[in-house]
Scaffold this active site. Structure first.
Site, PDB file in Angstrom:
ATOM      1  N   GLU A 312      13.308  10.522  22.309  1.00 64.28           N
ATOM      2  CA  GLU A 312      12.308  10.567  21.111  1.00 64.28           C
ATOM      3  C   GLU A 312      12.793   9.807  20.078  1.00 64.28           C
ATOM      4  O   GLU A 312      12.149   9.452  19.329  1.00 64.28           O
ATOM      5  CB  GLU A 312      12.198  12.048  20.992  1.00 64.28           C
ATOM      6  CG  GLU A 312      11.585  12.927  22.218  1.00 64.28           C
ATOM      7  CD  GLU A 312      10.691  12.418  22.810  1.00 64.28           C
ATOM      8  OE1 GLU A 312       9.644  11.602  22.099  1.00 64.28           O
ATOM      9  OE2 GLU A 312      10.382  12.566  23.944  1.00 64.28           O
ATOM     10  N   HIS A 315      11.807   6.433  19.970  1.00 60.37           N
ATOM     11  CA  HIS A 315      10.279   6.005  19.491  1.00 60.37           C
ATOM     12  C   HIS A 315      10.453   6.020  17.918  1.00 60.37           C
ATOM     13  O   HIS A 315       9.330   5.502  17.505  1.00 60.37           O
ATOM     14  CB  HIS A 315       9.379   7.254  19.683  1.00 60.37           C
ATOM     15  CG  HIS A 315       9.000   7.207  21.362  1.00 60.37           C
ATOM     16  ND1 HIS A 315       8.611   6.246  21.804  1.00 60.37           N
ATOM     17  CD2 HIS A 315       8.891   8.292  22.201  1.00 60.37           C
ATOM     18  CE1 HIS A 315       8.004   6.527  23.009  1.00 60.37           C
ATOM     19  NE2 HIS A 315       8.401   7.824  23.389  1.00 60.37           N
TER      20      HIS A 315
HETATM   21  N1  BES Z   1       5.218  10.415  23.595  1.00 63.07           N
HETATM   22  C1  BES Z   1       5.763  11.344  24.880  1.00 63.07           C
HETATM   23  C2  BES Z   1       5.070  12.609  24.652  1.00 63.07           C
HETATM   24  C3  BES Z   1       3.647  12.703  25.346  1.00 63.07           C
HETATM   25  C4  BES Z   1       3.721  12.768  26.662  1.00 63.07           C
HETATM   26  C5  BES Z   1       2.593  12.920  24.662  1.00 63.07           C
HETATM   27  C6  BES Z   1       2.517  12.996  27.304  1.00 63.07           C
HETATM   28  C7  BES Z   1       1.353  13.076  25.096  1.00 63.07           C
HETATM   29  C8  BES Z   1       1.301  12.851  26.470  1.00 63.07           C
HETATM   30  C9  BES Z   1       7.308  11.609  24.319  1.00 63.07           C
HETATM   31  O1  BES Z   1       7.756  10.520  23.882  1.00 63.07           O
HETATM   32  C10 BES Z   1       7.856  11.490  25.990  1.00 63.07           C
HETATM   33  O2  BES Z   1       7.869  10.665  26.615  1.00 63.07           O
HETATM   34  N2  BES Z   1       8.199  12.534  26.401  1.00 63.07           N
HETATM   35  C11 BES Z   1       8.654  12.699  27.699  1.00 63.07           C
HETATM   36  C12 BES Z   1      10.315  13.187  27.768  1.00 63.07           C
HETATM   37  C13 BES Z   1      10.930  11.747  28.177  1.00 63.07           C
HETATM   38  C14 BES Z   1      12.217  12.027  27.858  1.00 63.07           C
HETATM   39  C15 BES Z   1      10.728  11.067  29.176  1.00 63.07           C
HETATM   40  C16 BES Z   1       8.159  14.233  28.555  1.00 63.07           C
HETATM   41  O3  BES Z   1       7.283  14.760  27.661  1.00 63.07           O
HETATM   42  O4  BES Z   1       8.001  14.156  29.684  1.00 63.07           O
HETATM   43 ZN    ZN Z   2       8.071   8.793  25.192  1.00 62.77          ZN
END
Ligand code: BES
Ligand code: ZN
Length: 868
Positions: A312, A315
């Site tokens: 995060e 990002h």
């Molecule tokens: N930007 C995503 C969150 C997200 C995921 C928003 C799906 C909308 C739809 C966040 O940065 C993300 O990728 N989160 C991952 C965890 C990451 C460590 C791979 C998640 O939510 O699984």
């Molecule tokens: Zn992400």
């Protein structure tokens, strides 16, 4: 509907008559009635002659009478003739009686909405405080749900600044992207104004209102970092806080750009659909992905927290400062953040050997991309409803893997310098995939665009077959499909090889279908060194045998051992390598010391056992015996008890190893685990059940549960109800389905639908035993209405489909599933449904091959009774 509005409907993007520059947004949540009201003044620039303003809104009631357009150049404000809301298109069309003056103007709107329980838009989450149930208000806007909170130009390229005000009960904590500018208390309410944000996309706007504690630290350059969590749990935030402060420093150096906001808050939300969300300056997390409890969290939980935080925070640069121009380039955000989170984790915890663990990302990418129902990394998006489904293993894992491939081709230093330049060049703006390639091309002088287009613009990947003939190595690329079917793809493949030693390396670009390279005879030849390339390798008989003995004589790196195993497994599944050859190869990994390689061996063995269970019982018994023997070496080394000062990787391994032995029905494991569970029931503080083996033990407990002896299940549910640690709850949910008794499975599935399981957590309970898969599918059909209503508006519904459909292995079942969805399919699950059905077909074909493999039974018999 009037014809004049048709031009704005069914369009993937908003018309660009007006460009938003600044939002002055005020939100007033009512946590008791679960409603909110708000006003927004949007400074816009009218850049084309128009009578219309078109912007996004959904599930909001906009007060038509509140709408005002005030041009900077004219004194009188305009009221619209018409305010039309198009629900399906999620747009609001404002029609004015005259052409709007070009230049700057302000658009004012008032609106109301519901604090929903869908975990998207502006929603409510619930928690207990002093025994009382309370609501909090939370936002989740990515990909396209800011429009559910306030009318806006809800596209990543429509960046603006945000000046946010929240009006909330005075006893609550209210957070947003920026630090507080001013706070006024008026009786029971407080009005909190935040500083104006830098330019950013709507999907990154955030607000959270509720009761929280926090821990705080600072970076050396004075950025305040806080971790907020449930009242009373502040200690559990310390680990993430420490990771965050260090990671900010690391990225500042790597991107040669400091973190761009004055503060960073990270907060645990009890109801959260994804794992975490990178809102600018206010990152939201599931509790399991942020909180770490010294006593009750496992090593796996610790690693999860560190990598999610690192992801995060990546990002904040890649995504927030430089944003993808459109969702087609989502992978730039997600693939990149995934890759760079490993870089950070490796910097902070070198002993985790996280780059070896990265291979699991590639493996999952290769697994999804081996389907004909996969999609290119750069994927066309025509409707907001299609975006959710591309947050998948292609955008994240294939994305991250092709970045690793490119970095290893260009070299780490050049790569870093190019990235830093790219970030500086596009800061505060948007970028497309080709902008990244251009930066890398400029810095390296290599034809990056040409090399990478074949990986991002077409789906799939090649298997490169290697044959040794007359001192020449022949390389040939063919698209790999798990179904064994043929396909036409061709790639520019960075081939690397080691011949008999890691000093003797060669590399070249395979740009055509095939190519030959000279080779004097070596003791072994390993292609795709360290599995840095996103492709598989298939060796001829002679080269395979040499590699097998190189593994046994410990000549190869862990990453290469991993690659050989995983490619062989995939080839076997696709009918290109007999199962007996795969099993013989697996035998060479008995004394494997590396965690990640063993973890892959465990996962391969589970999948093989699962398909063989559909083929033949005797074969299954022998295969399980072989696997149990195979893991005996490591099981004895690692033992049930954790050792003083043991490594993080040993702790990870212990959990996975014993869970798998329990699933295979290894009697000693089952007995030992159940004994320890009893000790735990008598004394929750017993040293006999440390967090790292809890899941394994819970699986073993469920293996013993039957309709006539259900005490294990009842005790586990008791522990579930007692604990207030989410990680413990998900550990238990993840084990409940391991039972073989269909009646118990049904009971467990019904439990998932009760109030005791938060809707975010249901997906953890869907992985049921083979004996439970039929019950689970029927349960799904019977509860479709409820499931679809509860989870159908988010991406969690796709997890039901993949978890419940993919385990089958017959064509008849595939047809039944297809029949069921014929009238129930909706756009948001179609991609997943097709992929899951393809997996069923692949399983069916694989099963058929196994049933017909000559000599398999004898080979397995031999392996099962082999004495070591
Ligand atoms: N930007 C995503 C969150 C997200 C995921 C928003 C799906 C909308 C739809 C966040 O940065 C993300 O990728 N989160 C991952 C965890 C990451 C460590 C791979 C998640 O939510 O699984
Ligand atoms: Zn992400």
């Amino acid at each position: 509907m009037a014809k004049k509005y048709e031009q704005f409907r069914c369009q993937p993007r908003l018309p660009k008559f007006a460009i938003p520059k600044r939002y002055d947004l005020k939100l007033i949540p009512d946590l008791i009635a679960c409603k909110f009201s708000g006003t927004v003044e949007i400074s816009i620039d009218i850049v084309a002659d128009t009578k219309f303003i078109v912007l996004n809104a959904a599930d909001l009631s906009v007060d038509s009478k509140s709408v005002r357009f005030q041009s900077k150049s004219e004194s009188k404000g305009l009221e619209p003739l018409q305010v039309e809301f198009f629900e399906d298109d999620e747009i609001l069309v404002l029609e004015f009686g005259e052409t709007l003056a070009l230049g700057l103007a302000v658009l004012h709107l008032s609106f109301e909405g519901t604090l929903n329980d869908q975990m998207k838009g502006f929603y409510r989450s619930s928690y207990e405080h002093n025994g009382e149930k309370k609501n909090m208000a939370v936002t989740q806007f990515e990909p396209a749900d800011a429009r559910r909170c306030f009318p806006c130009w809800d596209e990543p390229a429509c960046k603006a600044t945000f000046k946010i005000t929240l009006e909330v009960p005075s006893e609550l904590v209210a957070l947003s992207n920026m630090p507080v500018l001013d706070e006024k208390v008026e009786g029971n309410i407080k009005i909190v104004q935040y500083q104006e944000s830098p330019i950013m996309s709507t999907y990154l706007v955030a607000a959270v209102v509720g009761l929280f504690d926090y821990v705080e630290d600072q970076t050396p350059d004075g950025i305040k970092v806080r971790v907020y969590c449930q009242v009373g749990k502040a200690n559990q935030g310390k680990f993430a806080l420490d990771v965050a402060v260090k990671t900010l420093g690391l990225y500042k150096d790597y991107f040669e750009t400091p973190y761009s906001l004055p503060k960073l808050d990270m907060i645990a939300i009890p109801d959260f659909a994804a794992g975490a969300m990178e809102n600018y300056g206010l990152v939201t997390y599931r509790e399991t992905a942020l909180l770490y409890d010294e006593k009750h969290s496992a090593a796996a939980n610790k690693q999860r927290v560190a990598t999610v935080v690192a992801h995060e925070l990546a990002h904040q640069w890649f995504g927030n400062l430089v944003t993808m121009e459109w969702w087609t380039h989502l992978w730039l955000n997600e693939g990149f953040a995934t890759w760079v989170s490993y870089l950070a984790a490796d910097g902070l915890f070198p002993e985790w050997k996280i780059w070896t663990q990265f291979l699991d990302e590639s493996t999952e990418g290769l697994r999804l991309d081996g389907l004909s129902e996969s999609h290119p990394i750069e994927v066309e998006i025509n409707h907001a409803g299609e975006i959710d489904e591309i947050f998948d293993a292609i955008s994240y894992r294939k994305g991250a893997s092709v970045i690793r491939m490119l970095q290893s081709y260009l070299g780490a230093t050049v790569f870093q310098r190019a990235l830093a330049k790219y970030i500086k060049k596009h800061a505060g703006s948007n970028a497309k995939t080709e902008d990244l390639w251009a930066a890398l091309e400029e810095e390296s002088g290599e034809p990056v665009n040409k090399l990478m287009n074949s990986w991002t613009k077409q789906k799939g990947y090649p298997v490169v077959s290697v044959k040794l003939k007359d001192n020449k190595l022949e390389f040939e690329q063919v698209q790999f499909l798990s179904s064994g079917c043929e396909a036409e793809g061709q790639w520019v493949v960075p081939i690397t090889l080691c011949c008999g030693s890691y000093e003797a390396r060669k590399n070249f670009l395979l740009e055509k279908k095939s190519q030959t390279v000279d080779e004097a005879s070596s003791s072994w030849i390993k292609v795709n060194v360290d599995r840095a390339g996103f492709y598989r390798v298939k060796y001829d008989e002679q080269l395979s045998a040499k590699l097998r003995s190189a593994i046994e004589s410990k000549k190869l790196s862990p990453m290469d051992r991993y690659g050989i195993l995983d490619d062989s497994f995939a080839l076997s599944m696709a009918g290109q390598l007999p199962l007996s050859s795969l099993l013989t190869l697996m035998g060479a990994y008995r004394e494997e010391p590396d965690y990640t390689v063993l973890s892959n061996l465990i996962s391969v063995s589970s999948k093989v056992a699962r398909i063989v269970a559909d083929a033949d019982n005797t074969l299954l018994d022998n295969i399980k015996m072989f696997f149990i023997n195979l893991f005996q070496y490591s099981a004895e080394r690692i033992g049930f008890d954790c050792k003083e000062g043991e490594s993080h990787l040993d702790a990870l391994l212990r959990g996975e190893l014993f869970a798998t032995l329990a699933v295979f029905g290894h009697e000693e494991t089952l007995i030992e685990a159940n004994k320890r569970f009893q000790a735990f029931l008598e004394d929750r503080n017993t040293h006999l059940l440390p967090p790292d083996i809890r899941r394994a033990v819970y699986v073993a407990v469920m293996k013993k549960v039957t309709s006539t002896d259900r005490s294990g299940l009842d005790s586990l549910l008791k522990v579930y109800r007692e604990t207030d640690l989410s990680q413990e709850k998900t550990r238990i949910l993840g084990a409940l389905g391991s039972c073989s008794d269909p009646d118990i499975i049904l009971e467990v599935l019904n439990f998932l639908l009760t109030r005791e399981v938060r809707s975010q957590d249901v997906v953890f309970g869907l992985g049921v035993s083979r004996e439970g898969r039929e019950v689970a599918w029927n349960w799904f059909k019977e509860n479709w209405e409820h499931i679809s209503n509860t989870w159908g508006r988010g991406f969690l519904i796709t997890r039901f489909v993949s978890a419940l459909v993919s385990p089958f292995s017959s064509i008849e079942k595939a047809e039944e599933v297809q029949g069921f969805f014929a009238t129930r399919g909706k756009p948001s699950i179609m991609r997943t449904l097709k992929q899951s059905l393809e997996r069923v077909h692949i399983n069916a074909k694989w099963l058929d091959t196994i049933r017909n493999e000559k000599g398999l039974a004898e080979c397995v018999q031999e392996l099962a009774y082999r004495k070591y």
